[in-house]
Design an enzyme around this catalytic site. Structure first.
Site, mmCIF file in Angstrom:
data_model
loop_
_atom_site.group_PDB
_atom_site.id
_atom_site.type_symbol
_atom_site.label_atom_id
_atom_site.label_comp_id
_atom_site.label_asym_id
_atom_site.label_seq_id
_atom_site.Cartn_x
_atom_site.Cartn_y
_atom_site.Cartn_z
ATOM 1 N N ALA A 219 -4.052 64.730 36.262
ATOM 2 C CA ALA A 219 -2.811 64.594 35.499
ATOM 3 C C ALA A 219 -2.276 63.169 35.641
ATOM 4 C CB ALA A 219 -1.753 65.568 36.003
ATOM 5 N N PHE A 220 -1.466 62.759 34.653
ATOM 6 C CA PHE A 220 -0.951 61.378 34.702
ATOM 7 C C PHE A 220 -0.084 61.137 35.927
ATOM 8 C CE2 PHE A 220 3.601 61.065 33.491
ATOM 9 C CZ PHE A 220 3.886 62.387 33.187
ATOM 10 N N LYS A 221 0.392 62.220 36.543
ATOM 11 C CA LYS A 221 1.261 62.056 37.716
ATOM 12 C C LYS A 221 0.546 61.340 38.851
ATOM 13 C CE LYS A 221 4.249 64.784 35.720
ATOM 14 N NZ LYS A 221 5.628 64.557 35.433
ATOM 15 N N ASP A 222 -0.787 61.464 38.898
ATOM 16 C CA ASP A 222 -1.540 60.809 39.980
ATOM 17 C C ASP A 222 -1.345 59.293 39.957
ATOM 18 O OD1 ASP A 222 -2.817 63.151 41.034
ATOM 19 O OD2 ASP A 222 -4.262 63.082 39.390
ATOM 20 N N MET B 159 1.876 58.794 41.744
ATOM 21 C CA MET B 159 2.002 59.473 43.039
ATOM 22 C C MET B 159 1.082 58.870 44.093
ATOM 23 S SD MET B 159 4.224 61.819 43.521
ATOM 24 C CE MET B 159 4.474 63.009 42.228
#
Ligand SMILES: Cc1ncc(COP(=O)(O)O)c(C=O)c1O
Ligand SMILES: N[C@@H](CCOP(=O)(O)O)C(=O)O
Length: 468
Positions: free
Chosen positions: A110-113, A116
């Protein structure tokens, strides 16, 4: 550089304090006091450089010397070494002037990586320098939770508690949170919606006694560290498509408004961005706000793009602050109105300012399915439902000559049921996650009650602190 709160009453802080603070003590969100300016020449010099180098260059002025240059460069290199694509965020051409920016090559797809992996390293670094620990409490509609747990698992200075809406995330998303058994990780299934999870997290930050007792930190996009790391891929994408000599447009699948706000920041620091398009699913509060000028909650419905099933869009407050001439009192009044009546009306000048910077559109469930099918047929590209929401909105934008980049925020294998129903193809998880559905799950179901969550966090965090 100092950071100020959107509600005007919290003390201005430096970068490291903002990283650990999460939400400002007056309930607002931190933004830089002024925007750093990148010249065309400085962008041009970055063209063709590896992603971690561009990340370092873009983030460096926001850090303002609070982290040593060599440490920042090392953390950028280490964060993006966890990605499985050499370009980190590759562009795929799907039409003469249309591109997809793939942001899902990190450890949890996911783009959150992207943010994060760096945020965990930055927070660890600052905590180690100060000899401190922190308790992270986060809310997720599906992807932030998995990415945060993966980035913070096993880290000695942090305990992480993630609240997800019980029964409202995809099975893959749930297992990415519930099958990690490190002692510092706690997955909580809340009997409520994502908005309930997020309201509890903000409530815990606003309880200053609790906040101080557990050294509360946040990793949702209320944390400025998340936003600044997301600015980088707007820069890499634009440079690949000819910036700074030409401008580029972006369509962004939007929920909490963090991703598209990062695009706005890219523009503020000088990147030639033509249009920024907000794409929503049927939970379309942002599209309605741009049409009517009224931000009004009407209830969330579950969709096949569950990570965008949100109506209290945290980062919209950062945009309000900008659009209201950085008037913290005005933002506080509007947010109080939202708290009391579930709605507020934008002042005319703020609405005009926002309409000048953003376009918006919504995609129905049927259109999301059709888009997944048509994108496969026309371009041979298998999109996840969140990306499909944005592709559908992007296709309806007027042609301006600038390339249109649609952000692809999740790998299709995170949402196999929706992708298969639309296209007939069952997207497989990559090999390293191949046994995810067989791993043992561990999570706690708790009621939608801030007191119950506070007691759970405090008891567990304290137990861990005592063992250390
Ligand atoms: C797959 C996916 N797409 C889009 C979004 C929306 O991004 P933002 O909340 O930054 O607007 C999210 C969640 O945040 C997500 O997980
Ligand atoms: N869609 C998000 C919701 C939380 O957003 P954040 O960017 O503020 O962390 C998710 O997947 O959890």
């Amino acid at each position: 550089m100092k950071y100020v709160s959107t509600r005007g009453l919290a003390p201005a802080l430096g970068f490291s304090d903002v990283l650990l603070a999460g939400l400002a003590r007056d309930g607002g969100l931190y933004v830089p006091e002024t925007w750093p300016a990148f010249s065309s020449e400085s962008f041009a010099r970055l063209a063709g450089r590896p992603y971690p180098e561009i990340a370092y260059a873009v983030i460096h002025p926001f850090v303002a010397g609070e982290i040593a240059d060599a440490d920042l460069a090392r953390m950028c290199a280490e964060a993006y070494a966890t990605f499985r694509h050499p370009a980190i965020a590759p562009l795929v051409q799907t039409g003469p002037n249309s591109f997809i920016l793939e942001l899902f090559h990190g450890p949890t797809l996911a783009f959150k990586d992207v943010a994060m992996q760096l945020l965990a390293r930055l927070m660890d670094h600052v905590l180690a320098e100060r000899g401190r620990r922190a308790t992270i409490v986060g809310a997720t509609s599906g992807d932030t939770g998995g990415a945060a747990i993966e980035a913070f698992r096993g880290r000695a200075a942090t305990d992480i508690f993630i609240l997800f809406p019980h029964g409202r995330v995809s099975p893959v998303q749930q297992r990415q949170m519930t099958t990690v058994h490190d002692a510092n990780v706690h997955a909580i299934a809340l009997e409520g919606t994502f908005d309930d999870c997020q309201a509890i997290v903000k409530g815990l930050f606003n309880d200053h006694g609790f906040r101080d007792r557990v050294s509360l930190s946040g990793v949702n996009s209320i944390n400025w560290g998340r936003i600044v790391a997301q600015v980088v891929y707007y820069v890499t994408a634009a440079l690949s498509l000819g910036a700074p000599a030409r401008s580029v447009s972006f369509t962004v699948p939007t929920g909490n408004f963090g991703d598209v706000f990062a695009g706005y920041v890219a523009k503020k620091i000088g990147l030639p961005v033509d249009r920024l398009v907000i794409a929503t699913n049927t939970n379309d509060i942002l599209a309605r706000t741009l049409e009517s000028g009224r931000y009004e909650m009407t209830g969330v419905v579950p969709t096949q793009s569950p990570s965008m099933d949100i109506q209290i869009s945290s980062n919209f407050e950062r945009l309000l602050f900008e659009a209201a001439g950085r008037d913290g009192d005005a933002v506080r009044r509007l947010m109080d109105g939202l708290g009391q009546s579930g709605a507020f009306t934008l002042p005319e000048s703020a609405l005009a300012g926002i309409r000048g910077e953003f376009a918006a559109g919504r995609t129905s469930e049927a259109e999301t399915e059709t888009t997944m099918r048509d994108t496969l047929a026309a371009a041979g590209y298998l999109a996840d439902p969140h990306t499909a929401v944005a592709l559908s909105v992007a296709a309806r934008q007027p042609e301006t000559g600038s390339p249109m980049v649609t952000l692809s925020t999740a790998h299709p294998a995170k949402f196999p049921a929706a992708v298969e129903a639309a296209t007939g193809i069952h997207p497989a998880l990559p090999l390293w996650l191949g046994d995810l559905m067989q791993r043992e799950e561990r999570f706690t179901v708790l009621p939608n009650d801030i007191g119950a969550i506070a007691r759970f966090v405090e008891a567990r965090a304290r137990a861990i602190h005592e063992k250390v």
